[in-house]
Enzyme design. Structure first.
Site, PDB file in Angstrom:
ATOM      1  N   ASN B 104       0.680  -1.290   0.071  1.00  0.00           N
ATOM      2  CA  ASN B 104       0.022  -0.026  -0.079  1.00  0.00           C
ATOM      3  C   ASN B 104       0.899   1.262   0.007  1.00  0.00           C
ATOM      4  OD1 ASN B 104      -2.179  -1.457   0.064  1.00  0.00           O
ATOM      5  ND2 ASN B 104      -2.683  -1.184   2.258  1.00  0.00           N
ATOM      6  N   THR B 145     -20.442  36.045 -30.210  1.00  0.00           N
ATOM      7  CA  THR B 145     -21.053  35.559 -28.994  1.00  0.00           C
ATOM      8  C   THR B 145     -22.409  34.778 -29.595  1.00  0.00           C
ATOM      9  OG1 THR B 145     -22.626  37.353 -28.712  1.00  0.00           O
ATOM     10  CG2 THR B 145     -20.709  37.465 -27.419  1.00  0.00           C
ATOM     11  N   HIS B 146     -22.870  33.671 -28.797  1.00  0.00           N
ATOM     12  CA  HIS B 146     -23.971  32.818 -29.434  1.00  0.00           C
ATOM     13  C   HIS B 146     -23.593  32.173 -30.841  1.00  0.00           C
ATOM     14  CE1 HIS B 146     -26.912  34.242 -26.349  1.00  0.00           C
ATOM     15  NE2 HIS B 146     -25.940  35.315 -26.337  1.00  0.00           N
ATOM     16  N   SER B 268      -9.957  11.370 -46.313  1.00  0.00           N
ATOM     17  CA  SER B 268     -10.934  10.618 -46.306  1.00  0.00           C
ATOM     18  C   SER B 268     -10.802   9.314 -47.075  1.00  0.00           C
ATOM     19  CB  SER B 268     -12.244  11.116 -46.690  1.00  0.00           C
ATOM     20  OG  SER B 268     -13.252  10.071 -47.458  1.00  0.00           O
ATOM     21  N   ASN B 276      -9.063  17.049 -43.417  1.00  0.00           N
ATOM     22  CA  ASN B 276      -9.996  17.146 -42.254  1.00  0.00           C
ATOM     23  C   ASN B 276      -9.064  17.488 -41.069  1.00  0.00           C
ATOM     24  OD1 ASN B 276     -12.414  16.338 -43.592  1.00  0.00           O
ATOM     25  ND2 ASN B 276     -11.798  14.003 -43.448  1.00  0.00           N
ATOM     26  N   GLU B 281      -9.860  17.383 -33.973  1.00  0.00           N
ATOM     27  CA  GLU B 281     -11.172  16.804 -33.364  1.00  0.00           C
ATOM     28  C   GLU B 281     -10.671  15.807 -32.167  1.00  0.00           C
ATOM     29  OE1 GLU B 281     -11.868  15.554 -37.379  1.00  0.00           O
ATOM     30  OE2 GLU B 281     -14.025  16.084 -37.120  1.00  0.00           O
ATOM     31  N   TYR B 308      -7.398   0.878   3.142  1.00  0.00           N
ATOM     32  CA  TYR B 308      -7.006   0.463   1.897  1.00  0.00           C
ATOM     33  C   TYR B 308      -8.364  -0.434   1.318  1.00  0.00           C
ATOM     34  CZ  TYR B 308      -5.512  -1.584  -2.366  1.00  0.00           C
ATOM     35  OH  TYR B 308      -5.153  -2.170  -3.583  1.00  0.00           O
ATOM     36  N   GLN B 313      -7.232   0.189  -6.724  1.00  0.00           N
ATOM     37  CA  GLN B 313      -6.155  -0.312  -7.891  1.00  0.00           C
ATOM     38  C   GLN B 313      -6.863   0.334  -9.137  1.00  0.00           C
ATOM     39  OE1 GLN B 313      -5.154  -4.540  -8.052  1.00  0.00           O
ATOM     40  NE2 GLN B 313      -5.706  -4.294 -10.332  1.00  0.00           N
ATOM     41  N   LYS B 316      -5.621   3.683 -11.046  1.00  0.00           N
ATOM     42  CA  LYS B 316      -4.291   3.919 -11.455  1.00  0.00           C
ATOM     43  C   LYS B 316      -4.436   3.998 -12.862  1.00  0.00           C
ATOM     44  CE  LYS B 316      -0.942   1.035  -9.578  1.00  0.00           C
ATOM     45  NZ  LYS B 316      -0.586  -0.455  -9.523  1.00  0.00           N
TER      46      LYS B 316
END
Lengths: 383, 383, 383, 383
Positions: B104, B145-146, B268, B276, B281, B308, B313, B316
């Site tokens: 541990n 904006t928007h 593509s 692309n 992305e 513990y 585990q 991790k």
């Protein structure tokens, strides 16, 4: 009621309900901070020549008298309610309050002041809990791993571990408070204003550590700063979830290490004998509520280009609600800790011999046996 | 292969596969940190009289020669692999390495060293991105904006906003690094060891800022500290998600403000004309991956009593993987920013007159018209 | 006010506030379903001899007159409010209503009836949206991949894809509705009651498809069934999020394929020219709100042993709120779709030659050129 | 290695690593399904005149011999590996395999076949667990609410509740399997192909229930269908999480109702006496892992316009990994249930008198005392 952006045609009634949502209710809590920032804004406008001294004076005086204005659904939000109030009270002068600002930076600055204030409260409530934990009596009890007895421990070590963990939260809180301590007023809709205003003046009046200079950074910090605060809240609630999980189990008759104050337990509607740890269960569950609100914020802010989007409005509910839940959870936990009694008899009984197996192995180690061999030797006694 | 806890009967093969999981693969990355801590541990044991100078010397020397030991599935984890290696090389002496420690605290200290090292890398990569952003040419462009044109802005203001936001992340990172800078070695299985060891000695040898004294706090920080690091990673990835969202849109032919380096685009399999923005992305999507790993950590650590549990585990993988993703995302983003070219012609064209509507309203304000009236006046021109 | 489990000492006032939470507000919406189930319960008790005909008659008659009882904070929940109301109206007879039931199964059955009713509404609103989508004019427009022009498409194909996806949601909805269509009344606190009651009788009276026989299954389905409903809501909201994302982009001047109804747009408080797609942005964001509520439910229900825990109370808010949001989002989207106008001129202009690159490659294929060679040939024309 | 979209300039090496990610590893599992679909595609192309009988024959024959082709990092994915393999084996003919398809629909169809196959496995493993549960001996034991003794129950009632809940999952699974049972092959990049192909032919050859007609619906179902499968997996894992939570607690010495098979427990590296329920703890934790993967999918798919985005690639890992975890968790749970032994002595001892308090109240009810008064009467005996 007048919308700030009204153009002569009405918004569809359902769409209005949908867009206003619960904002007018949430803004009730933000109103004092909005007023505080509006006062600073009016004074700054006067300093920079956009309002006469008289105009600023009448605005400030009206704002200070505003008290607990009830924000109506038709007002849309606190920003509109304030402007409508000023126009009603002061006529033409009221129409000048929105000079050099947008609802965007108005909301940003109100949220920022709200956060600074409430992070302070959070710190204070967390400190009270830490103090309460440190006052509890220290009684030997088994330490558990895998929900099974492991090695000797004590209630004092356990409570002190809670306190240490809450101290970690406070360190995070301090850091987030400092990151947030920037004045966004003057960023307007995210691209500043073509007027000669002084952001430094409102920064100083509102007690901010510094001015948040880049207006796009101001706009983009909507949601992101809510997330930082949510990180602090989740962190605290995770500690409370741990304390609640411990106490729910350790107060069962099967374990029996602690007795909960009866005033903090509830009963069943059908089973006459029941004394249930409901407040602890709700603390435990509220971690998930706060964590879910954090998930909302994380989702809402993603995959959006820079600049304001209406989407951000929906980060307000999660932010205000999770703050409220965390504060009340801290208060309830203070009471629970305060009323908690160790059952020393039960704890003593529970200190059974398997807890000392590691110690026995170490006795062999002290006699020169390599640890792994000592471990195997002692292990045989428990098979 | 010898399990550290072996008792003479075997674990069911499926259960073994299930419990080992991918741990033996993940631990390959932790091995150098585990070795580093094992060296400090052996030296401390010798200082405290639990190993002779010769024993400690041979252990340290063997550990330093260990190199890139391959952890096998049968080894279960790096901790076991190290002990097995030492027993194989040194016989009886090897069996002493686990004196006064548990897997541990061994795992806790290795993770802590890994985090300290990688938070450093993260800081450095973030700073490189900030520098790259600051070097870009400043060209006027519309502010949105928007997702609609709002007011005049510039690419410099936009990139500088990214940089400011990354600076916020670095402030959070510093704070988290400091919270984590505590030595948990010596906490053993979460309840310390009944031996006279010196935690301060390993704290100093391993370069930690302080000793994490309370062993239950050490055990309970498993998962919680992973969450703190995840908060930093999510925060950085949210910034990269914003940059990616901006650049994907602003590099479409319809907007056309920026050109991406061809070396950072893919094609593509069916449409011959396509170029692309795949790396962008994937940066955008990787925010959600990192955020999902954070959700795992938040869930795994909840509703568990102190001490513990094997559940930990599984924190991790999320921790190591999200660190890796964030580091590689920062590197890819540095290249993307470096290769980015503004299309100044397109940007100029896009500076259309509605961007100046607010400015026009302010011209009326400067002539004494109250802002709200000026707003309405100019608004009519755009209906 | 009398708590059903009151034992002669009071609950701490803060703990009471904390445990009641917003339950008394949420239960207002559940009240009609609680009343409906209480009527069936009383009639069944009479059939089984636990209430006289007169007693059952007076209870049923009082329940039918109950109308819109306001649940007060002191009532704790609708279950208590109903019993308190009956005791007040009918004295001793009222004290018999809780025979053979617990608040647990009372809440389970009320939620179940609420869900059945609202899934029906959801189905109907989804169908209305599908119909609205099918009515829209079909106009050629570019199809996009990677936010870049790909191949020729049409608005009809796009809207029909939305409809198909909503049909998938309806299939999921049907399945969830069927899973939920089980009567949990009679499971009491999760372990049944030692009385000879007839669950089949209430199953029939309340129109459930079947009886949920195992009382532990009833208790354990609290939260789990909420999650199933949340799956449906998230699925629908993800479709609306897609529609909103499309329409926000395709209605920008830069793309310009669609015009939104002005009655469904709002303005800016500072920029006079702005017409913003706020309802669409809120639909987009509300996906994340609903998804966050789902995350709450998923977290709250985890790591808990079988049987009721107070934690489950906190699944009620997320369930009711996300249902409400989804229903209103569907309604707003119906209006948005209905008011949407294609800009045929802009769409036509956008049908540029790169959209036909794949078609050109296929022309070469029809002439016998292997596809990959045709692809490369045509690709050269676009470099 | 040839990329399908290669254009004569190279992709930056870091960007290539970043975009390929772990896809080439994940695709190893998809390869058999990709091959199966490629065979059907080649045969269909021949039927429709795009391949001669000989060409199709040689392609099909080569595909069937392909065996366990190792996908290399440079191959990018299984789609490219297959085309590269065919070109290497068959020259010009190999270059024709990609006629009328895109990697998009190729991936969609492979995932769809993978899901159909694995949902079948999931159903079978779930049914095995249900059968295992039904075989266990029925022994009286206390029923718990709020982690406190409530009323009499039995292990049979508990296990049967698990089984009922898993049956609910199977109902959801059936529904999702049906929704997914649609052939997307022929949708190409999301906008179909301008060739006269027969989707119905591949639908029939691949055993799909129907053809997914609208190509945008096909493209948009990427991620969304992964989410539907994730809903099923989360639902099953939530049941396993409940079983694990029960068994971890009920097998502690403090409760002691069940004994776990030693072959399914592990030990400690430091404490010689420990026998820990690690597989159960990992099942419990894996619910959160699967739920976190679901969160990834939910996030990745949001706020994206219609049509393919590279973002979707990152839904593949969560989908495949959570399927694998759920299958192995079901298998481990089958073994755990099979090896579980009730400790009848301990269970009998635990049937203490407070469990019968409700029964006592009902005895008073049978004597004509109104339930609430009976409840209060019996309640006094437990204060």
């Amino acid at each position: 009621m007048a919308k700030l952006w009204k153009k002569g045609y009405g918004l569809d009634a359902d769409a209005e309900d949908y867009t206003v949502g619960e904002d007018y209710l949430l803004d009730q809590e933000l109103l004092p901070y909005d007023v505080q920032a509006s006062v600073a804004h009016a004074e700054m406008l006067s300093e920079c020549g956009y309002l006469s001294k008289e105009e600023a004076g009448s605005i400030v005086s009206a704002l200070k008298k505003l008290g607990t204005l009830e924000i109506k659904k038709g007002d849309e939000d606190s920003h509109t309610a304030i402007e409508n109030y000023l126009v009603e009270k002061l006529g033409e002068t009221g129409k000048k309050i929105h000079t050099a600002r947008s609802r965007n930076d108005q909301c940003l600055v109100a949220m920022r002041l709200y956060f600074k204030d409430h992070l302070q409260k959070l710190e204070s409530e967390t400190n009270s809990l830490i103090e309460g934990l440190k006052k509890k009596k220290d009684v030997p009890m088994p330490g558990y791993t895998h929900t099974r007895k492991a090695m000797p421990s004590s209630s004092g070590m356990l409570f002190s571990a809670y306190a240490d963990s809450l101290e970690d939260d406070l360190a995070l809180l301090q850091s987030v408070k400092k990151i947030l301590d920037k004045n966004p007023l003057g960023s307007a809709a995210g691209y500043g204003v073509p007027l000669k205003i002084s952001k430094e003046s409102t920064t100083s009046k509102l007690g901010f550590g510094k001015t948040q200079g880049n207006p796009i950074h101001c706009a983009n910090s909507r949601g992101k700063y809510e997330l930082l605060v949510a990180n602090v809240l989740t962190s605290i609630m995770l500690d409370l979830n741990k304390i609640a999980s411990d106490l729910i189990l350790f107060s069962t008759p099967e374990f029996g290490f602690f007795k909960l104050s009866k005033e903090l337990c509830t009963g069943s509607s059908i089973m006459p004998q029941k004394v249930n740890p409901d407040p602890l269960e709700l603390v435990r569950a509220n971690y998930h509520v706060v964590s879910g609100y954090e998930a909302m914020i994380k989702g809402i802010c993603s995959n959006l280009i820079s600049g304001y989007h209406r989407d951000f409005q929906l980060t307000k509910g999660p932010a205000l609600k999770s703050m409220k839940i965390t504060l009340s959870s801290l208060k309830v936990m203070q009471k629970i800790i305060s009323g908690l009694e160790p059952d020393e008899e039960k704890m003593k009984e529970a200190m059974s011999k398997e807890l000392y197996a590691t110690e026995e192995a170490y006795k062999l180690v002290e006699q020169g046996v390599p640890f792994r061999d000592a471990y195997k030797e002692v292990g045989k006694r428990f098979m």
